[in-house]
Design a protein around this motif. Structure first.
Motif, PDB file in Angstrom:
ATOM      1  N   VAL A   9      54.284  61.980  30.550  1.00  0.00           N
ATOM      2  CA  VAL A   9      52.864  61.725  30.736  1.00  0.00           C
ATOM      3  C   VAL A   9      52.558  60.229  30.759  1.00  0.00           C
ATOM      4  N   MET A  10      53.159  59.483  29.839  1.00  0.00           N
ATOM      5  CA  MET A  10      52.810  58.079  29.660  1.00  0.00           C
ATOM      6  C   MET A  10      53.782  57.123  30.346  1.00  0.00           C
ATOM      7  N   GLY A  11      54.921  57.620  30.783  1.00  0.00           N
ATOM      8  CA  GLY A  11      55.881  56.767  31.462  1.00  0.00           C
ATOM      9  C   GLY A  11      56.715  55.900  30.540  1.00  0.00           C
ATOM     10  N   ILE A  12      56.726  56.222  29.247  1.00  0.00           N
ATOM     11  CA  ILE A  12      57.504  55.425  28.300  1.00  0.00           C
ATOM     12  C   ILE A  12      58.911  55.990  28.166  1.00  0.00           C
ATOM     13  N   ASP A  13      59.791  55.217  27.603  1.00  0.00           N
ATOM     14  CA  ASP A  13      61.183  55.618  27.412  1.00  0.00           C
ATOM     15  C   ASP A  13      61.276  56.532  26.182  1.00  0.00           C
ATOM     16  N   PRO A  14      61.651  57.794  26.366  1.00  0.00           N
ATOM     17  CA  PRO A  14      61.732  58.717  25.225  1.00  0.00           C
ATOM     18  C   PRO A  14      62.694  58.252  24.129  1.00  0.00           C
ATOM     19  N   SER A  15      63.753  57.537  24.502  1.00  0.00           N
ATOM     20  CA  SER A  15      64.686  57.075  23.470  1.00  0.00           C
ATOM     21  C   SER A  15      64.035  56.011  22.588  1.00  0.00           C
ATOM     22  N   ASP A  16      63.172  55.163  23.157  1.00  0.00           N
ATOM     23  CA  ASP A  16      62.435  54.195  22.342  1.00  0.00           C
ATOM     24  C   ASP A  16      61.474  54.912  21.406  1.00  0.00           C
ATOM     25  N   TRP A  17      60.796  55.928  21.936  1.00  0.00           N
ATOM     26  CA  TRP A  17      59.877  56.726  21.117  1.00  0.00           C
ATOM     27  C   TRP A  17      60.640  57.356  19.943  1.00  0.00           C
ATOM     28  N   MET A  18      61.761  57.986  20.239  1.00  0.00           N
ATOM     29  CA  MET A  18      62.531  58.672  19.190  1.00  0.00           C
ATOM     30  C   MET A  18      63.056  57.685  18.157  1.00  0.00           C
ATOM     31  N   ARG A  19      63.466  56.508  18.599  1.00  0.00           N
ATOM     32  CA  ARG A  19      63.954  55.497  17.670  1.00  0.00           C
ATOM     33  C   ARG A  19      62.836  55.076  16.717  1.00  0.00           C
ATOM     34  N   SER A  20      61.664  54.804  17.257  1.00  0.00           N
ATOM     35  CA  SER A  20      60.530  54.392  16.425  1.00  0.00           C
ATOM     36  C   SER A  20      60.110  55.513  15.480  1.00  0.00           C
ATOM     37  N   GLN A  21      60.026  56.716  16.012  1.00  0.00           N
ATOM     38  CA  GLN A  21      59.634  57.838  15.166  1.00  0.00           C
ATOM     39  C   GLN A  21      60.674  58.073  14.075  1.00  0.00           C
ATOM     40  N   GLY A  22      61.928  57.877  14.401  1.00  0.00           N
ATOM     41  CA  GLY A  22      62.988  58.027  13.405  1.00  0.00           C
ATOM     42  C   GLY A  22      62.871  57.015  12.282  1.00  0.00           C
ATOM     43  N   LEU A  48      50.485  55.476  17.499  1.00  0.00           N
ATOM     44  CA  LEU A  48      49.618  54.346  17.172  1.00  0.00           C
ATOM     45  C   LEU A  48      50.282  53.021  17.535  1.00  0.00           C
ATOM     46  N   GLY A  49      51.587  52.930  17.369  1.00  0.00           N
ATOM     47  CA  GLY A  49      52.301  51.716  17.755  1.00  0.00           C
ATOM     48  C   GLY A  49      52.122  51.402  19.226  1.00  0.00           C
ATOM     49  N   TYR A  50      52.220  52.421  20.069  1.00  0.00           N
ATOM     50  CA  TYR A  50      52.004  52.215  21.500  1.00  0.00           C
ATOM     51  C   TYR A  50      50.554  51.836  21.781  1.00  0.00           C
ATOM     52  N   ASP A  51      49.612  52.460  21.065  1.00  0.00           N
ATOM     53  CA  ASP A  51      48.200  52.147  21.252  1.00  0.00           C
ATOM     54  C   ASP A  51      47.887  50.715  20.813  1.00  0.00           C
ATOM     55  N   ILE A  52      48.435  50.297  19.674  1.00  0.00           N
ATOM     56  CA  ILE A  52      48.215  48.926  19.205  1.00  0.00           C
ATOM     57  C   ILE A  52      48.823  47.929  20.176  1.00  0.00           C
ATOM     58  N   SER A  53      50.007  48.247  20.688  1.00  0.00           N
ATOM     59  CA  SER A  53      50.646  47.390  21.677  1.00  0.00           C
ATOM     60  C   SER A  53      49.744  47.208  22.893  1.00  0.00           C
ATOM     61  N   SER A  54      49.172  48.295  23.354  1.00  0.00           N
ATOM     62  CA  SER A  54      48.284  48.256  24.512  1.00  0.00           C
ATOM     63  C   SER A  54      46.983  47.528  24.188  1.00  0.00           C
ATOM     64  N   PHE A  55      46.372  47.848  23.057  1.00  0.00           N
ATOM     65  CA  PHE A  55      45.072  47.301  22.687  1.00  0.00           C
ATOM     66  C   PHE A  55      45.132  45.785  22.477  1.00  0.00           C
ATOM     67  N   TYR A  56      46.172  45.322  21.797  1.00  0.00           N
ATOM     68  CA  TYR A  56      46.300  43.899  21.487  1.00  0.00           C
ATOM     69  C   TYR A  56      47.188  43.152  22.485  1.00  0.00           C
ATOM     70  N   ASN A  57      47.659  43.862  23.506  1.00  0.00           N
ATOM     71  CA  ASN A  57      48.535  43.287  24.526  1.00  0.00           C
ATOM     72  C   ASN A  57      49.714  42.545  23.891  1.00  0.00           C
ATOM     73  N   THR A  58      50.419  43.276  23.046  1.00  0.00           N
ATOM     74  CA  THR A  58      51.601  42.751  22.384  1.00  0.00           C
ATOM     75  C   THR A  58      52.763  43.685  22.707  1.00  0.00           C
ATOM     76  N   SER A  59      53.951  43.278  22.365  1.00  0.00           N
ATOM     77  CA  SER A  59      55.099  44.135  22.668  1.00  0.00           C
ATOM     78  C   SER A  59      55.075  45.375  21.783  1.00  0.00           C
ATOM     79  N   VAL A  60      55.675  46.435  22.281  1.00  0.00           N
ATOM     80  CA  VAL A  60      55.768  47.674  21.509  1.00  0.00           C
ATOM     81  C   VAL A  60      56.571  47.420  20.239  1.00  0.00           C
ATOM     82  N   GLU A  61      57.635  46.631  20.354  1.00  0.00           N
ATOM     83  CA  GLU A  61      58.478  46.330  19.192  1.00  0.00           C
ATOM     84  C   GLU A  61      57.675  45.620  18.105  1.00  0.00           C
ATOM     85  N   ASP A  62      56.836  44.667  18.503  1.00  0.00           N
ATOM     86  CA  ASP A  62      56.016  43.934  17.546  1.00  0.00           C
ATOM     87  C   ASP A  62      55.022  44.879  16.857  1.00  0.00           C
TER      88      ASP A  62
END
Length: 176
Positions: A9-22, A48-62
């Motif tokens: 749906v969002m076009g993000i990398d599922p492995s990044d999602w799983m790593r963060s959720q883990g 929320l990490g993805y939303d904050i990244s989008s809202f503040y225009n920062t990297s997902v990792e940050d």
């Protein structure tokens, strides 16, 4: 499975999602939060990490690092975004929930749950930002990067059998 659905749906990398959720799951479980509750928290914090990244225009990792720090009790990373996890804020939040226990006497699990609640109630403007602004250039670049990473990983997977066959001989040649 959820990571795959979000990735579609969002076009993000599922492995990044799983790593963060883990990581969030490990943190919550390590603090003593029960399994189902820890899973829910980790899933929502990852989103929320993805939303904050989008809202503040920062990297997902940050954004993920800031949330991981916040759920662990570090004040400064989320304070830089305008969110308050101070002792006074947590005490007030606990009182508003009808909890008479002081924050300092709470278990690590209780503190993690309270921090989670405090975070989730303060980030309402950022929640859902990635979905709302999916077509914005910054998010389109995030999606492009994620898709490129997935394509590179898939391409690399094609060459693994060949590498497995060649590497032992290459190593032997180098040893000689």
């Amino acid at each position: 499975q959820y990571a795959e659905e979000v990735g579609e749906v969002m076009g993000i990398d599922p492995s990044d999602w799983m790593r963060s959720q883990g990581v969030f799951m490990t943190l919550a479980s390590g603090f003593g939060v029960a399994g189902d509750r820890a899973a829910t928290m980790s899933q929502q914090l990852t989103q929320l990490g993805y939303d904050i990244s989008s809202f503040y225009n920062t990297s997902v990792e940050d954004a993920m690092t800031k949330l991981q720090s916040g759920i662990s009790g570090e004040l400064e990373p989320l304070r830089r975004l305008g969110y308050d996890l101070s002792q006074a804020k947590l005490e007030a939040t606990a009182l508003s929930l009808g909890i008479d226990k002081s924050v300092s006497s709470m278990t690590q699990a209780e503190k993690a749950e309270l921090r989670y609640y405090a975070i989730m109630t303060q980030v309402t403007t950022a929640q859902g930002d990635m979905a709302r602004t999916l077509d914005d250039p910054a998010n389109q670049l995030r999606i492009f990067k994620a898709q490129a990473t997935q394509a590179a990983r898939a391409l690399g997977d094609l060459f693994i059998p060949a590498l497995k066959a060649i590497l032992p001989y290459a190593i032997a040649v180098l040893k000689v």
